[in-house]
Design an enzyme around this catalytic site. Structure first.
Site, PDB file in Angstrom:
ATOM      1  N   ASP A 295      -5.758  -0.295  -1.707  1.00 30.90           N
ATOM      2  CA  ASP A 295      -6.560  -1.154  -2.585  1.00 30.90           C
ATOM      3  C   ASP A 295      -7.848  -1.606  -1.923  1.00 30.90           C
ATOM      4  OD1 ASP A 295      -5.319  -2.962  -0.644  1.00 30.90           O
ATOM      5  OD2 ASP A 295      -6.081  -4.567  -1.914  1.00 30.90           O
TER       6      ASP A 295
ATOM      7  N   LYS B   4      -6.056   6.959  11.296  1.00 30.72           N
ATOM      8  CA  LYS B   4      -7.417   6.695  11.798  1.00 30.72           C
ATOM      9  C   LYS B   4      -7.339   6.585  13.311  1.00 30.72           C
ATOM     10  CE  LYS B   4      -9.180   4.179   7.837  1.00 30.72           C
ATOM     11  NZ  LYS B   4      -9.734   2.888   7.390  1.00 30.72           N
TER      12      LYS B   4
ATOM     13  N   ASP C   3      -4.394   2.147  11.423  1.00 27.19           N
ATOM     14  CA  ASP C   3      -5.761   1.921  11.871  1.00 27.19           C
ATOM     15  C   ASP C   3      -5.702   1.550  13.355  1.00 27.19           C
ATOM     16  OD1 ASP C   3      -8.490   1.662  11.463  1.00 27.19           O
ATOM     17  OD2 ASP C   3      -8.370  -0.402  10.826  1.00 27.19           O
TER      18      ASP C   3
ATOM     19  N   GLU D  75       4.288   4.780   6.599  1.00 29.35           N
ATOM     20  CA  GLU D  75       3.077   3.952   6.459  1.00 29.35           C
ATOM     21  C   GLU D  75       2.013   4.718   5.678  1.00 29.35           C
ATOM     22  OE1 GLU D  75       1.779   1.243   6.365  1.00 29.35           O
ATOM     23  OE2 GLU D  75       1.589   0.169   8.254  1.00 29.35           O
TER      24      GLU D  75
ATOM     25  N   VAL E 133     -10.873   3.548   2.836  1.00 27.54           N
ATOM     26  CA  VAL E 133     -10.576   4.314   1.626  1.00 27.54           C
ATOM     27  C   VAL E 133      -9.710   3.527   0.646  1.00 27.54           C
ATOM     28  CG1 VAL E 133     -10.804   6.560   2.753  1.00 27.54           C
ATOM     29  CG2 VAL E 133      -8.593   5.387   2.777  1.00 27.54           C
TER      30      VAL E 133
ATOM     31  N   GLY F 154       0.786  -1.230   0.000  1.00 25.84           N
ATOM     32  CA  GLY F 154       0.000   0.000   0.000  1.00 25.84           C
ATOM     33  C   GLY F 154       0.819   1.282   0.000  1.00 25.84           C
TER      34      GLY F 154
END
Ligand code: 5GP
Length: 187
Positions: A168, A140, A112, A108, A162, A53
Site C-alpha cells: 500500500d 531490496k 527492506d 514476507e 512500490v 501487506g
C-alpha cells in the site's frame, strides 16, 4: 488463464511504471510453490505471514503449494521511531497456532532493511520450531542493515518504493494486480 485485469482497476492511472506484471507474478508464485512443495514433502509445514501487506502473496502462494500446509498470521504495529532504528515492533495479533516442533516458513512481501523481520524471527525462534526459514516476494538487498538468510526469493528490487499486489501507500493500491511505482505527485 484469466485475462489481465490491470486496466480496469481505479488507481492504475496513478502508477508511473509497472515493475512486475500479472503474468510474471503468477509464474514466480507457481515456481516458489513448486520448490516449497518439493522441499517440505512429508513435513508439517506452517506458513506464517505478517499483516497486512502479505495477504495477496500468501493467498496465492498457499494455492501454489501442493502438499498439506497450514497458514497463520501475525499482526504488528509499525508506529514509533524504534521501528526504524531497531526493528522493535509490538505484536497486535499473535499466532493462533503453537509452532513448537513444526516446520515454519515465514512469508514476507518485502524485505527492506531487514530489521522488522529479524526481530520477528527472533521472537518465533524462541518458541522452538523444528525449522524456521524465510520466503520473500521482493528483496531490496541494497537496503539491508541486518543479514538475513533467505531460502526462497521472488524478485530483487532496487531503491523504488512500490505498491500493488498487497502493498500500500497510505492503505491504498493493495488491490492492484501488478507491482508498480507511483507517480511522484502521488506520494
Ligand atoms: P524492513 O524492516 O525490512 O525495513 O521493513 C520492511 C517493511 O517495510 C515491509 O514489510 C513493508 O511494510 C515496508 N516496505 C518496505 N519497502 C516497501 C515498499 O516498497 N512498498 C511498500 N508499500 N512497503 C514497503
Amino acid at each position: 488463464m484469466s485475462e489481465p485485469l490491470a486496466t480496469s482497476h481505479q488507481g492504475m492511472e496513478d502508477l508511473a511504471r509497472i515493475i512486475i506484471g500479472e503474468e510474471e507474478l503468477r509464474q514466480k508464485v507457481r515456481e516458489l510453490g513448486a520448490a516449497i512443495s518439493r522441499d517440505y514433502a512429508g513435513k508439517d509445514l506452517l506458513l506464517v505471514g505478517v499483516l497486512r501487506g502479505v495477504i495477496i502473496f500468501i493467498a496465492d502462494l498457499l494455492r501454489a503449494i501442493t502438499i498439506p500446509v497450514s497458514v497463520d498470521l501475525i499482526g504488528i504495529s509499525s508506529y514509533g521511531p524504534s521501528v526504524k532504528t531497531h526493528g522493535v515492533v509490538r505484536l497486535t495479533k499473535d499466532l493462533e497456532e503453537p509452532i513448537e516442533g513444526r516446520h515454519v516458513l515465514f512469508v514476507e512481501d518485502v524485505i527492506d532493511t531487514g530489521l522488522t523481520l529479524s526481530y520477528l524471527l527472533r521472537t518465533l525462534r524462541a518458541r522452538g520450531p523444528a525449522s524456521l526459514r524465510v520466503c520473500v516476494l521482493l528483496d531490496k538487498r541494497a537496503h539491508r542493515l541486518i543479514d538475513i538468510d533467505i531460502a526462497y526469493r521472488g524478485f530483487e528490487l532496487g531503491d523504488e518504493y512500490v505498491v500493488g499486489y498487497g502493498l500500500d501507500h497510505r492503505q491504498r493500491y493493495r488491490n492492484l494486480p501488478v507491482i508498480g511505482i507511483l507517480k511522484p505527485e502521488k506520494y
